[in-house]
Design a protein around this motif. Structure first.
Motif, PDB file in Angstrom:
ATOM      1  N   SER A 106      49.043  36.801  60.536  1.00 48.05           N
ATOM      2  CA  SER A 106      49.484  38.482  60.474  1.00 48.05           C
ATOM      3  C   SER A 106      48.376  39.356  60.012  1.00 48.05           C
ATOM      4  O   SER A 106      48.217  40.314  59.932  1.00 48.05           O
ATOM      5  N   LEU A 107      47.018  38.507  59.755  1.00 53.05           N
ATOM      6  CA  LEU A 107      45.861  39.094  58.949  1.00 53.05           C
ATOM      7  C   LEU A 107      45.038  39.927  60.489  1.00 53.05           C
ATOM      8  O   LEU A 107      44.455  38.959  61.222  1.00 53.05           O
ATOM      9  N   ASN A 108      45.248  41.111  60.436  1.00 49.88           N
ATOM     10  CA  ASN A 108      44.462  42.005  61.667  1.00 49.88           C
ATOM     11  C   ASN A 108      43.091  42.344  61.101  1.00 49.88           C
ATOM     12  O   ASN A 108      42.534  43.358  60.548  1.00 49.88           O
ATOM     13  N   GLY A 109      42.273  41.351  61.610  1.00 55.08           N
ATOM     14  CA  GLY A 109      40.938  41.389  61.089  1.00 55.08           C
ATOM     15  C   GLY A 109      39.983  40.244  60.706  1.00 55.08           C
ATOM     16  O   GLY A 109      40.813  39.427  60.190  1.00 55.08           O
ATOM     17  N   PRO A 110      38.592  40.371  60.888  1.00 52.42           N
ATOM     18  CA  PRO A 110      37.987  39.152  60.553  1.00 52.42           C
ATOM     19  C   PRO A 110      38.012  38.740  58.750  1.00 52.42           C
ATOM     20  O   PRO A 110      38.052  39.691  58.250  1.00 52.42           O
ATOM     21  N   PHE A 111      37.796  37.654  58.581  1.00 51.58           N
ATOM     22  CA  PHE A 111      37.775  37.205  57.200  1.00 51.58           C
ATOM     23  C   PHE A 111      36.752  35.965  57.208  1.00 51.58           C
ATOM     24  O   PHE A 111      36.769  35.213  58.251  1.00 51.58           O
ATOM     25  N   GLU A 112      36.172  35.716  56.072  1.00 50.10           N
ATOM     26  CA  GLU A 112      35.119  34.648  55.920  1.00 50.10           C
ATOM     27  C   GLU A 112      35.912  33.379  56.099  1.00 50.10           C
ATOM     28  O   GLU A 112      35.561  32.363  56.915  1.00 50.10           O
ATOM     29  N   HIS A 113      36.823  33.292  55.048  1.00 49.92           N
ATOM     30  CA  HIS A 113      37.766  32.070  55.107  1.00 49.92           C
ATOM     31  C   HIS A 113      38.667  32.241  54.181  1.00 49.92           C
ATOM     32  O   HIS A 113      38.464  33.368  53.389  1.00 49.92           O
ATOM     33  N   ALA A 114      39.893  31.476  54.023  1.00 51.88           N
ATOM     34  CA  ALA A 114      40.773  31.675  52.938  1.00 51.88           C
ATOM     35  C   ALA A 114      40.881  30.277  52.516  1.00 51.88           C
ATOM     36  O   ALA A 114      40.497  29.164  53.303  1.00 51.88           O
ATOM     37  N   SER A 115      41.318  30.002  51.129  1.00 51.12           N
ATOM     38  CA  SER A 115      41.680  28.786  50.699  1.00 51.12           C
ATOM     39  C   SER A 115      42.900  28.679  49.703  1.00 51.12           C
ATOM     40  O   SER A 115      43.379  29.830  49.212  1.00 51.12           O
ATOM     41  N   MET A 116      43.542  27.592  49.483  1.00 53.81           N
ATOM     42  CA  MET A 116      44.594  27.522  48.512  1.00 53.81           C
ATOM     43  C   MET A 116      44.609  26.217  47.631  1.00 53.81           C
ATOM     44  O   MET A 116      44.021  25.268  47.659  1.00 53.81           O
ATOM     45  N   CYS A 117      44.859  26.877  46.302  1.00 50.43           N
ATOM     46  CA  CYS A 117      44.581  25.638  45.066  1.00 50.43           C
ATOM     47  C   CYS A 117      46.025  25.644  44.555  1.00 50.43           C
ATOM     48  O   CYS A 117      46.821  26.570  44.218  1.00 50.43           O
ATOM     49  N   VAL A 118      46.604  24.322  44.600  1.00 55.42           N
ATOM     50  CA  VAL A 118      47.865  24.292  43.921  1.00 55.42           C
ATOM     51  C   VAL A 118      47.892  23.389  42.583  1.00 55.42           C
ATOM     52  O   VAL A 118      46.989  22.362  42.713  1.00 55.42           O
ATOM     53  N   GLY A 119      48.285  23.637  41.793  1.00 63.36           N
ATOM     54  CA  GLY A 119      48.387  23.010  40.340  1.00 63.36           C
ATOM     55  C   GLY A 119      49.366  23.358  39.456  1.00 63.36           C
ATOM     56  O   GLY A 119      50.251  23.971  39.783  1.00 63.36           O
ATOM     57  N   THR A 120      49.076  22.817  38.118  1.00 64.14           N
ATOM     58  CA  THR A 120      50.321  23.145  37.088  1.00 64.14           C
ATOM     59  C   THR A 120      49.085  23.703  35.943  1.00 64.14           C
ATOM     60  O   THR A 120      48.228  23.105  35.573  1.00 64.14           O
ATOM     61  N   GLN A 121      49.914  24.510  35.150  1.00 70.30           N
ATOM     62  CA  GLN A 121      49.271  24.887  33.819  1.00 70.30           C
ATOM     63  C   GLN A 121      50.241  24.790  32.727  1.00 70.30           C
ATOM     64  O   GLN A 121      51.589  25.114  33.018  1.00 70.30           O
ATOM     65  N   ARG A 122      49.850  24.352  31.541  1.00 70.70           N
ATOM     66  CA  ARG A 122      50.736  24.401  30.336  1.00 70.70           C
ATOM     67  C   ARG A 122      50.350  25.651  29.671  1.00 70.70           C
ATOM     68  O   ARG A 122      49.288  25.605  28.608  1.00 70.70           O
ATOM     69  N   MET A 123      51.019  26.526  29.626  1.00 68.94           N
ATOM     70  CA  MET A 123      50.706  27.879  28.838  1.00 68.94           C
ATOM     71  C   MET A 123      51.733  28.492  28.144  1.00 68.94           C
ATOM     72  O   MET A 123      52.849  28.291  28.367  1.00 68.94           O
ATOM     73  N   ALA A 124      51.295  29.105  27.107  1.00 64.97           N
ATOM     74  CA  ALA A 124      52.333  29.924  26.228  1.00 64.97           C
ATOM     75  C   ALA A 124      52.256  31.331  26.693  1.00 64.97           C
ATOM     76  O   ALA A 124      51.408  31.817  27.164  1.00 64.97           O
ATOM     77  N   LYS A 125      53.208  31.752  26.691  1.00 61.82           N
ATOM     78  CA  LYS A 125      53.561  33.361  26.851  1.00 61.82           C
ATOM     79  C   LYS A 125      53.561  34.066  25.887  1.00 61.82           C
ATOM     80  O   LYS A 125      53.909  34.077  24.603  1.00 61.82           O
ATOM     81  N   GLY A 126      52.857  35.171  26.115  1.00 60.36           N
ATOM     82  CA  GLY A 126      52.742  36.185  25.299  1.00 60.36           C
ATOM     83  C   GLY A 126      51.980  35.826  23.830  1.00 60.36           C
ATOM     84  O   GLY A 126      50.868  35.227  23.857  1.00 60.36           O
ATOM     85  N   ARG A 127      52.860  36.049  22.594  1.00 55.79           N
ATOM     86  CA  ARG A 127      52.158  35.612  21.280  1.00 55.79           C
ATOM     87  C   ARG A 127      52.818  34.396  20.872  1.00 55.79           C
ATOM     88  O   ARG A 127      52.667  34.031  19.760  1.00 55.79           O
ATOM     89  N   ASP A 128      53.584  33.549  21.844  1.00 56.90           N
ATOM     90  CA  ASP A 128      53.841  32.428  21.520  1.00 56.90           C
ATOM     91  C   ASP A 128      52.553  31.506  21.155  1.00 56.90           C
ATOM     92  O   ASP A 128      51.741  31.463  21.636  1.00 56.90           O
ATOM     93  N   GLY A 129      53.132  30.268  20.007  1.00 57.63           N
ATOM     94  CA  GLY A 129      52.161  29.622  19.739  1.00 57.63           C
ATOM     95  C   GLY A 129      52.148  28.155  20.672  1.00 57.63           C
ATOM     96  O   GLY A 129      52.804  28.127  21.666  1.00 57.63           O
TER      97      GLY A 129
END
Length: 203
Positions: A106-129
């Motif tokens: 659907s991208l109407n125009g040239p682009f250099e390239h695209a890439s996708m990285c799939v992973g997981t992160q263990r993160m705290a939300k907001g001020r959670d410890g």
């Protein structure tokens, strides 16, 4: 037989200059809190899931671009989330370069390239410890628009395990429905629908 993929709807971003298809269950975060001008953020609070479309000045990621700039942005995001890959709190599962129009039909125009990285992160939300880190599937798609010196980032965050006592305690975050696409498949569908309707957005 499994159910068909969940319904999506066309969403206008940045005043209609960009459009993408997003799951209809997602709502515009700017309707209830401020969002930076270079971002569009859509969320499903019931599942603690979000899609962020971000416009950034093109970043020189050096040799990392060989595997695709998305991996560089994933590592950068992990560090910002205090969950660097080096610490073991984040993990890259796969990286894919998307070098043809087949990946972004659907991208109407040239682009250099695209890439996708799939992973997981263990993160705290907001001020959670640190004792309240949630497991989150994170998918980053980077579309490099060299002619306008811009990186378009599409980031999908989907919580898969909520830590006891976390402020991200979403009642449906850990539900798994047969028709639910993987985080990577959902991000791929969003990226495939990306269309720029007004290139003046980039100045």
């Amino acid at each position: 037989m499994s159910e068909p993929p969940e319904p999506t709807g066309l969403r206008e971003l940045f005043g209609g200059a960009i459009t993408v298809d997003l799951p209809t269950r997602m709502v515009d975060v700017s309707d209830f809190r401020p969002v930076p001008d270079n971002q569009e953020v859509w969320t499903d609070a019931d599942r603690d899931e979000s899609v962020i479309v971000e416009l950034l000045e093109r970043v020189d990621v050096g040799p990392s671009d060989a595997e695709g700039a998305a991996a560089w942005f994933f590592r950068d995001l992990a560090a910002v989330n205090d969950a660097s890959v080096e610490s073991g709190l984040s993990r890259i599962v796969s990286t894919t370069r998307m070098t043809t129009k087949d990946a972004l039909p659907s991208l109407n125009g040239p682009f250099e390239h695209a890439s996708m990285c799939v992973g997981t992160q263990r993160m705290a939300k907001g001020r959670d410890g640190d004792d309240k880190r949630n497991d989150v599937d994170v998918v980053v798609v980077c579309v490099r628009l060299t002619q306008v010196n811009t990186d378009v980032l599409i980031t999908l965050n989907r919580t898969t395990r909520v830590a006891p006592g976390s402020s991200a305690d979403a009642p449906r975050a850990e539900e798994k429905r047969e028709e639910e696409l993987s985080a990577a498949a959902t991000a791929t569908r969003v990226a495939a629908s990306l269309r720029i309707r007004d290139w003046n957005l980039f100045g």
